[in-house]
Write an enzyme that holds these catalytic residues in place. Structure first.
Site, PDB file in Angstrom:
ATOM      1  N   CYS A  24       4.733  62.161 -10.728  1.00 22.92           N
ATOM      2  CA  CYS A  24       5.846  61.674 -11.527  1.00 22.92           C
ATOM      3  C   CYS A  24       6.901  61.079 -10.593  1.00 22.92           C
ATOM      4  O   CYS A  24       7.309  61.717  -9.615  1.00 22.92           O
ATOM      5  CB  CYS A  24       6.448  62.817 -12.346  1.00 22.92           C
ATOM      6  SG  CYS A  24       7.914  62.345 -13.284  1.00 22.92           S
TER       7      CYS A  24
ATOM      8  N   CYS B  64      10.275  63.355 -10.760  1.00 21.43           N
ATOM      9  CA  CYS B  64      10.371  64.725 -10.235  1.00 21.43           C
ATOM     10  C   CYS B  64       9.285  65.100  -9.228  1.00 21.43           C
ATOM     11  O   CYS B  64       9.287  66.204  -8.711  1.00 21.43           O
ATOM     12  CB  CYS B  64      10.368  65.719 -11.384  1.00 21.43           C
ATOM     13  SG  CYS B  64       8.753  65.944 -12.170  1.00 21.43           S
TER      14      CYS B  64
ATOM     15  N   CYS C  85       5.912  63.908 -18.804  1.00 20.80           N
ATOM     16  CA  CYS C  85       5.790  64.861 -17.702  1.00 20.80           C
ATOM     17  C   CYS C  85       6.244  66.223 -18.215  1.00 20.80           C
ATOM     18  O   CYS C  85       7.333  66.349 -18.779  1.00 20.80           O
ATOM     19  CB  CYS C  85       6.651  64.410 -16.529  1.00 20.80           C
ATOM     20  SG  CYS C  85       6.703  65.608 -15.173  1.00 20.80           S
TER      21      CYS C  85
ATOM     22  N   CYS D 221       9.648  67.467 -16.164  1.00 20.93           N
ATOM     23  CA  CYS D 221      10.983  66.870 -16.334  1.00 20.93           C
ATOM     24  C   CYS D 221      11.158  66.115 -17.644  1.00 20.93           C
ATOM     25  O   CYS D 221      12.209  65.532 -17.880  1.00 20.93           O
ATOM     26  CB  CYS D 221      11.314  65.967 -15.155  1.00 20.93           C
ATOM     27  SG  CYS D 221      10.353  64.436 -15.087  1.00 20.93           S
TER      28      CYS D 221
ATOM     29  N   CYS E  58      -3.174  56.045 -20.918  1.00 20.17           N
ATOM     30  CA  CYS E  58      -2.612  54.742 -20.572  1.00 20.17           C
ATOM     31  C   CYS E  58      -1.195  54.978 -20.034  1.00 20.17           C
ATOM     32  O   CYS E  58      -0.277  55.249 -20.802  1.00 20.17           O
ATOM     33  CB  CYS E  58      -2.601  53.875 -21.832  1.00 20.17           C
ATOM     34  SG  CYS E  58      -2.047  52.216 -21.590  1.00 20.17           S
TER      35      CYS E  58
END
Length: 134
Positions: free
Chosen positions: A48, A51, A98, A101, A123
């Site tokens: 991510c 984060c 995510c 976060c 995707c």
């Protein structure tokens, strides 16, 4: 279970480019076939961008031809959160965020006929991730 973290929005806005921020925090989408990782075959871990949590591994990435990086599974079931998305009503999609976060990553689709173990296409926007090459 993914460790929940709180992001400082001002620090994040200063750290990220405008498109990454819009995708991650406001659910925007990068244009198809423009992302850095769309055709990447680099071996590594996709994290991510907000984060640094581990999201996907290159072993599950495949070429779907859709214009965004596609994976057939996240690293772990608890790496992401799935949310019903009715923004294109009447079409209902499944948004991927995510789990650490709560940043928007993209969408997951099922039953499209890709020859992958899960019959899923995760995707994901390139600008929502960073690739840690191995």
């Amino acid at each position: 279970m993914a460790k929940k973290i709180e992001l400082n929005e001002e620090e994040l806005k200063a750290k990220l480019d405008p498109l990454s921020y819009e995708v991650l925090r406001n659910g925007a989408t990068e244009r198809p076939f423009t992302g850095e990782y769309t055709d990447s075959e680099t071996v590594g871990i996709y994290r991510c961008k907000a984060c640094n949590a581990e999201l996907f591994r290159s072993e599950t990435k495949f070429h779907s031809g859709c214009g965004w990086p596609s994976f057939y599974a996240p690293t772990a079931d608890d790496a992401v959160t799935l949310i019903e998305d009715r923004s294109l009503a009447p079409r209902i999609r499944t948004e991927v965020r995510c789990a650490s976060c709560d940043s928007h990553l993209g969408h997951v689709f099922e039953g499209e006929g890709y020859e992958v173990p899960t019959d899923q296409r995760w995707c994901i926007n390139s600008v929502s991730m960073i690739l840690e090459a191995k």
